[in-house]
Design a protein around this motif. Structure first.
Motif, PDB file in Angstrom:
ATOM      1  N   HIS A  12       0.822  -1.299   0.158  1.00 39.54           N
ATOM      2  CA  HIS A  12       0.090   0.070   0.166  1.00 39.54           C
ATOM      3  C   HIS A  12       0.844   1.099  -0.055  1.00 39.54           C
ATOM      4  O   HIS A  12       0.383   2.413   0.681  1.00 39.54           O
ATOM      5  N   ASN A  57      -3.815  -1.465   7.879  1.00 37.71           N
ATOM      6  CA  ASN A  57      -3.234  -0.888   9.041  1.00 37.71           C
ATOM      7  C   ASN A  57      -3.290   0.720   8.886  1.00 37.71           C
ATOM      8  O   ASN A  57      -2.998   1.302   7.810  1.00 37.71           O
ATOM      9  N   HIS A  59      -1.753   4.145   9.936  1.00 42.37           N
ATOM     10  CA  HIS A  59      -0.291   4.658  10.020  1.00 42.37           C
ATOM     11  C   HIS A  59      -0.432   5.793  11.020  1.00 42.37           C
ATOM     12  O   HIS A  59       0.067   7.112  10.443  1.00 42.37           O
ATOM     13  N   HIS A 125      -3.689   5.896   3.679  1.00 44.70           N
ATOM     14  CA  HIS A 125      -2.991   5.046   2.354  1.00 44.70           C
ATOM     15  C   HIS A 125      -3.116   3.636   2.383  1.00 44.70           C
ATOM     16  O   HIS A 125      -3.045   3.021   1.477  1.00 44.70           O
ATOM     17  N   HIS A 193      10.233  -4.230   3.696  1.00 42.23           N
ATOM     18  CA  HIS A 193      10.625  -2.766   3.636  1.00 42.23           C
ATOM     19  C   HIS A 193      11.093  -2.451   5.202  1.00 42.23           C
ATOM     20  O   HIS A 193      10.214  -2.777   5.980  1.00 42.23           O
ATOM     21  N   GLU A 240       3.931  -5.886   8.455  1.00 48.79           N
ATOM     22  CA  GLU A 240       2.640  -5.575   7.609  1.00 48.79           C
ATOM     23  C   GLU A 240       2.216  -7.022   6.994  1.00 48.79           C
ATOM     24  O   GLU A 240       0.947  -7.033   6.914  1.00 48.79           O
TER      25      GLU A 240
HETATM   26 FE    FE Z   1       2.372   0.674   5.519  1.00 44.00          FE
END
Ligand code: FE
Ligand code: DHB
Length: 280
Positions: A12, A57, A59, A125, A193, A240
């Motif tokens: 995402h 999720n 943020h 996002h 990431h 995630e």
């Molecule tokens: Fe994220």
């Protein structure tokens, strides 16, 4: 009866949303990242899901250190778009399916998953970028969304296995909803990431590829991946990926991989995307 027909997972990455919103998807850097979603956009247009249970999720857009629900479900009719610092993304408001969402909340809590219920929430996002990747830039989103948020920001997130079990419970709950609905379940975030600290920029393609392979070949292995492995191999934000396990748990044992896309680099993140069909 409502039925889950397919699962979709995708990263995402906010820069993907910005590339769409600012008309940059044709640029050399972005073209290959978006090309892998052409198949899915055509497939979604043919599938016409009624509702997406969208696992994502927040943020620190709606929840912050004051409230950290492990699992939360949105039971509202509509969700506004969060302002993440540059103004809200210019995308349509997200329409909920309150009846299905309340049914899911009731079933899940009685099935011993302690869901937080929210009736007002701005979505960031984590939820809007996957919608944009799958549906482009419509005036209104073509289906309703039940947002299901997972804490993966503040330690400890739920385990991969707990997420799998929640997915199984979501499937039971959807199948007991009397309305005839084509429901998809999406898992978002990942893949490898790390956005901060000395290992910022970490990407682990072999690990990501094995994870994508085993969503079909050996999901049992994925259920038992520990946080320490996710942190070590996929970076602090790769955690995630536990959200993909909710999607996979909801599909049951018989699935077919319809489509896969993996692309590096996209912002700081390994962009992963998969479409899994549930075999009835
Ligand atoms: Fe994220
Ligand atoms: C990026 C990726 C994320 O998952 C996120 O939530 C924020 C930023 C990135 O790659 O820039």
């Amino acid at each position: 009866m409502a039925r889950i027909t397919a699962g979709v997972a995708c990263s995402h990455i906010p820069a993907l949303g910005a590339a769409i919103d600012n008309g940059k998807t044709h640029e050399d850097y972005w073209k290959p990242a978006f090309a892998g979603f052409d198949w899915t956009r055509a497939w979604e247009a043919a599938q016409k899901p009624d509702v997406i249970v969208l696992v994502y999720n927040d943020h620190a857009s709606a929840f912050d250190m004051n409230i950290i629900p492990t699992f939360a479900i949105g039971c509202a009719d509509e969700y506004a778009i969060a302002d993440e610092g540059w103004g809200p993304r210019p995308v349509p408001a997200v329409k909920g399916h309150a009846d299905l969402a309340w049914h899911l909340a009731q079933c899940l809590i009685l099935d011993e998953f302690d869901m937080t219920i929210f009736n007002q929430m701005e979505v960031d996002h984590g939820l809007t970028v996957p919608l944009s990747m799958m549906f482009g830039q419509p005036k209104a989103w073509p289906c309703k969304v039940v947002p299901l948020s997972v804490n993966v920001v503040t330690y400890p997130p739920p385990t991969a296995n707990r997420c799998w079990l929640l997915g199984e419970a979501i499937a039971r709950a959807v199948e007991s909803f009397p309305e005839d609905l084509n429901v998809q379940i999406w898992g978002t975030g990942g893949m490898s990431h790390q956005l901060q600290g000395p290992r910022a920029g970490l990407i682990n393609t072999p690990w990501d590829t094995a994870f994508l392979d085993d969503l079909t070949a050996n999901p049992e292995r994925l259920r038992h991946i520990q946080h320490i492995e996710l942190l070590r191999e996929t970076g602090s934000e790769g955690i995630e990926l536990v959200m993909w396990m909710i999607m996979r748990g909801a599909l049951g044992p018989s699935i077919k991989e319809l489509h896969r896309h993996y692309h590096v680099p996209a912002s700081n993140t390994a962009l992963g995307h998969i479409v899994l069909e549930k075999i009835a």
